[in-house]
Scaffold this active site. Structure first.
Site, mmCIF file in Angstrom:
data_model
loop_
_atom_site.group_PDB
_atom_site.id
_atom_site.type_symbol
_atom_site.label_atom_id
_atom_site.label_comp_id
_atom_site.label_asym_id
_atom_site.label_seq_id
_atom_site.Cartn_x
_atom_site.Cartn_y
_atom_site.Cartn_z
ATOM 1 N N GLU A 90 41.484 -92.100 61.487
ATOM 2 C CA GLU A 90 41.563 -92.113 62.841
ATOM 3 C C GLU A 90 40.280 -93.183 63.158
ATOM 4 O O GLU A 90 39.280 -92.786 63.230
ATOM 5 C CB GLU A 90 41.403 -90.896 63.801
ATOM 6 C CG GLU A 90 42.471 -89.814 63.349
ATOM 7 C CD GLU A 90 43.811 -90.228 63.487
ATOM 8 O OE1 GLU A 90 44.168 -90.969 64.498
ATOM 9 O OE2 GLU A 90 44.771 -89.985 62.667
ATOM 10 N N CYS A 95 37.282 -91.277 71.632
ATOM 11 C CA CYS A 95 38.381 -92.166 71.075
ATOM 12 C C CYS A 95 39.488 -92.497 71.950
ATOM 13 O O CYS A 95 40.102 -93.515 71.753
ATOM 14 C CB CYS A 95 38.853 -91.573 69.770
ATOM 15 S SG CYS A 95 39.101 -89.806 69.731
HETATM 16 P P1 NAP Z 1 31.422 -95.112 61.079
HETATM 17 O O1 NAP Z 1 30.281 -96.178 61.078
HETATM 18 O O2 NAP Z 1 32.577 -95.844 60.705
HETATM 19 O O3 NAP Z 1 31.058 -93.755 60.243
HETATM 20 C C1 NAP Z 1 31.959 -92.884 59.922
HETATM 21 C C2 NAP Z 1 31.666 -92.178 58.611
HETATM 22 O O4 NAP Z 1 32.143 -93.027 57.460
HETATM 23 C C3 NAP Z 1 30.305 -91.740 58.380
HETATM 24 O O5 NAP Z 1 30.053 -90.756 57.507
HETATM 25 C C4 NAP Z 1 29.813 -92.975 57.471
HETATM 26 O O6 NAP Z 1 28.429 -92.936 56.687
HETATM 27 C C5 NAP Z 1 31.010 -93.439 56.569
HETATM 28 N N1 NAP Z 1 31.057 -94.830 56.347
HETATM 29 C C6 NAP Z 1 31.187 -95.956 57.028
HETATM 30 N N2 NAP Z 1 31.390 -96.901 56.700
HETATM 31 C C7 NAP Z 1 31.413 -96.727 55.143
HETATM 32 C C8 NAP Z 1 31.211 -97.577 54.141
HETATM 33 N N3 NAP Z 1 31.668 -98.802 54.146
HETATM 34 N N4 NAP Z 1 31.322 -97.037 52.736
HETATM 35 C C9 NAP Z 1 31.201 -95.771 52.895
HETATM 36 N N5 NAP Z 1 30.923 -94.788 54.020
HETATM 37 C C10 NAP Z 1 31.091 -95.455 55.237
HETATM 38 O O7 NAP Z 1 31.393 -94.498 62.621
HETATM 39 P P2 NAP Z 1 30.576 -93.920 63.413
HETATM 40 O O8 NAP Z 1 29.496 -94.791 63.922
HETATM 41 O O9 NAP Z 1 30.436 -92.312 63.065
HETATM 42 O O10 NAP Z 1 31.530 -93.486 64.694
HETATM 43 C C11 NAP Z 1 31.649 -94.515 65.736
HETATM 44 C C12 NAP Z 1 33.102 -95.225 65.603
HETATM 45 O O11 NAP Z 1 34.180 -94.213 65.814
HETATM 46 C C13 NAP Z 1 33.578 -95.870 67.131
HETATM 47 O O12 NAP Z 1 33.681 -97.311 66.827
HETATM 48 C C14 NAP Z 1 34.779 -95.359 67.548
HETATM 49 O O13 NAP Z 1 35.640 -96.382 67.626
HETATM 50 C C15 NAP Z 1 35.302 -94.461 66.359
HETATM 51 N N6 NAP Z 1 35.869 -93.352 66.524
HETATM 52 C C16 NAP Z 1 37.214 -93.173 66.494
HETATM 53 C C17 NAP Z 1 37.703 -92.018 66.830
HETATM 54 C C18 NAP Z 1 39.156 -91.559 66.544
HETATM 55 O O14 NAP Z 1 39.797 -90.610 66.816
HETATM 56 N N7 NAP Z 1 40.132 -92.623 66.730
HETATM 57 C C19 NAP Z 1 37.090 -90.850 67.307
HETATM 58 C C20 NAP Z 1 35.577 -91.092 67.339
HETATM 59 C C21 NAP Z 1 35.070 -92.319 67.060
HETATM 60 P P3 NAP Z 1 27.139 -92.533 57.450
HETATM 61 O O15 NAP Z 1 27.086 -91.394 57.693
HETATM 62 O O16 NAP Z 1 26.076 -92.982 56.216
HETATM 63 O O17 NAP Z 1 26.894 -93.832 58.322
#
Ligand code: NAP
Length: 506
Positions: A262, A299
């Protein structure tokens, strides 16, 4: 007060790492957490696979009791969960108390849902031994659990969509062991929830490998987890960039696996003329409230409002700006998310033809609202303007006529939600929009705001890419369980050998 020890939970054992990373709480004390290693991932996934045979053959009643026990154990720790959750994320305690209820409610809803058994979609084509020219064999079909599932929780729902959140509840309900990659924004919250799950595992005598939590601290953990050959699916909520990177790793595996991500969404609202004329002020105030709720970190935050240019549009913009200006600065989930918000805001402000209506002073880890406006032609020719800015930022897109409004709707990327605001007199104008919007979003709403996602049988929280990486699925509601099942057909298998759910007495 709960004081985290900072260890991983691997198949019933708390395991310390050699390196540590500090948590970055919005307030209160910082704690050290073990950095996840590839060896920890391997141990957790192997234990999950070892648990699969026993766990996948538990009865639905046993799994339902397990889900109820997790909910009970979370409730028993509610005060500690709220306190550390609020410190780590900056979300108000009242919000986290509500989210705790949503988490336990979700676990219990899934428990009741699997007891009913409809989700198994059982089918039986009875043998036709006398059929000519060929007899038909006995054919039965049921949905079976797929194997160990990796879960990446959401930063913005540290309870309801994280360690024991929707993805974990769905996988456990389906009969799949879970390995959670802890979110670095709330590692202590993850730990206390893992403690609750462990207590439920022990109480219900479930195999220890049914649940593990590996803390992060580096990107290797997530990459190793999705690439592990014994992982059979991934549930993810997060950014488009992070989600896409992990999705690509899943697709490149020798055995590609489904990645249920998501990702981002701008959740546009289309405001039709009669509704705008009759209740533009209320809509503008309601939009401002929805945009700023939870510092805009939903989101389903409705980032774009599309409406016809004119005096009513000007008034809508002024009213929204006045309401937004009253919203106080709010703490964001992490420093990184706050920085990404400001970067997104500057990107939008820098686009030619975009007018700044409300500019505030967003500092450090706090967010304050911004409001911009542009016309449809400019919006259609600038990709930057259709991207999500995660936070309390709104963009009003004015259209010259309904053809232009349809052009905006047609050009949308996949969304989690699309909203129409309409009065009775708008019905005819709005009717052609529904066939467009239903191809764009997982959920189409009328006369409401999309923030607030009901956990229900009918909910679809997903949508075409980039809202999600799998348009046939939802990450919220009971249908989310289906992601972790696959259909198997049993041909002429003796009754005694069939899975319990398929036997005649099931
Ligand atoms: P994120 O930076 O993508 O991180 C999400 C998870 O994935 C974390 O556990 C992160 O690890 C891991 N991760 C990210 N990139 C990775 C990679 N290249 N390799 C390995 N692991 C990776 O997102 P966020 O900062 O948690 O959330 C903010 C974003 O989420 C916003 O941009 C928003 O758009 C989106 N969001 C979407 C929804 C939905 O339902 N669609 C809901 C809420 C938020 P770490 O813990 O080490 O960072």
């Amino acid at each position: 007060m709960f004081h985290p020890h900072g260890k991983h939970l691997i198949a019933g054992q708390w395991v310390a790492g050699s390196d540590h990373f500090p948590s970055s709480p919005a307030s209160g004390e910082s704690y050290d957490f073990s950095v996840g290693r590839v060896a920890d991932v391997n141990a957790a996934v192997e234990a999950a696979e070892a648990a699969f045979a026993a766990y996948s053959s538990t009865s639905r009643a046993e799994r339902a009791a397990f889900l109820h026990a997790i909910a009970d154990e979370i409730e028993a720790r509610a005060d500690g969960i709220t306190a550390i959750g609020s410190q780590e994320t900056g979300l108000p305690e009242a919000r986290l108390q509500g989210e705790c209820g949503r988490t336990t409610g979700q676990l219990r809803l899934f428990a009741e849902h699997i007891l009913q058994g409809d989700y198994l979609d059982r089918r039986h084509d009875k043998a036709l031994p006398d059929r000519v020219p060929l007899p038909r064999p006995d054919l039965r079909m049921v949905q079976r659990p797929i194997g160990p599932v990796a879960v990446f929780g959401a930063s913005n729902f540290p309870l309801a969509f994280s360690t024991a959140g929707g993805d974990t509840a769905a996988a456990l309900a389906a009969g799949c062991p879970v390995v959670v990659k802890g979110h670095s924004a709330h590692p202590g919250t993850g730990e206390i929830i893992a403690e609750a799950i462990l207590a439920a595992v022990e109480r219900c005598k479930m195999p220890a490998g049914v649940f593990s939590l590996i803390q992060g601290g580096n990107r290797q953990v997530g990459a190793a987890l999705v690439q592990h050959p014994l992982i059979k699916a991934v549930g993810f909520t997060g950014s488009l960039g992070g989600g896409r990177a992990l999705f690509d790793l899943c697709a490149q595996r020798p055995e590609p696996i489904p990645f249920f991500g998501e990702l981002g969404s701008v959740n546009p609202m289309f405001i039709f003329d009669e509704a705008l004329n009759a209740r533009g002020d209320d809509l503008a105030k309601g939009w401002a409230g929805s945009l700023t709720m939870g510092a805009g970190q939903f989101c389903t935050n409705p980032g774009i409002a599309v409406l016809r240019a004119g005096p009513e549009a000007d008034r809508f913009i002024d009213t929204a700006a006045a309401a937004l200006a009253e919203s106080p600065a709010q703490t964001m989930l992490t420093d990184g998310i706050a920085q990404a918000y400001r970067d997104g805001q500057r990107r939008m402000a820098g686009v030619e033809g975009v007018r700044e209506v409300l500019a505030t002073d967003s500092q450090a880890r706090t967010a304050t609202p911004f409001l911009y406006t542009t016309d449809a032609q400019n919006w259609l020719s600038n990709e930057t303007l259709s991207g999500e800015v995660f936070g309390p930022l709104g963009l009003v897109v004015t259209v010259a006529d309904m053809d232009e409004m349809r052009a905006v709707a047609h050009s949308l990327e996949g969304q989690l939600t699309c909203t129409m605001h309409l009065d009775d007199g708008d019905s005819e104008t709005a009717a052609p929009f529904l066939p467009i919007l239903e191809r764009k979003a997982g959920r189409v709403l009328a006369n409401g705001f999309p923030t607030g996602v009901e956990v229900a049988d009918t909910m679809v929280h997903g949508g075409p890419y980039p809202a999600s990486t799998n348009f046939g699925a939802t990450s919220v509601g009971t249908m989310s369980i289906r992601r972790f099942l696959r259909p198997v057909c049993y041909q002429n298998i003796p009754e005694a050998l069939l899975p319990a759910d398929l036997r005649d007495d099931a």
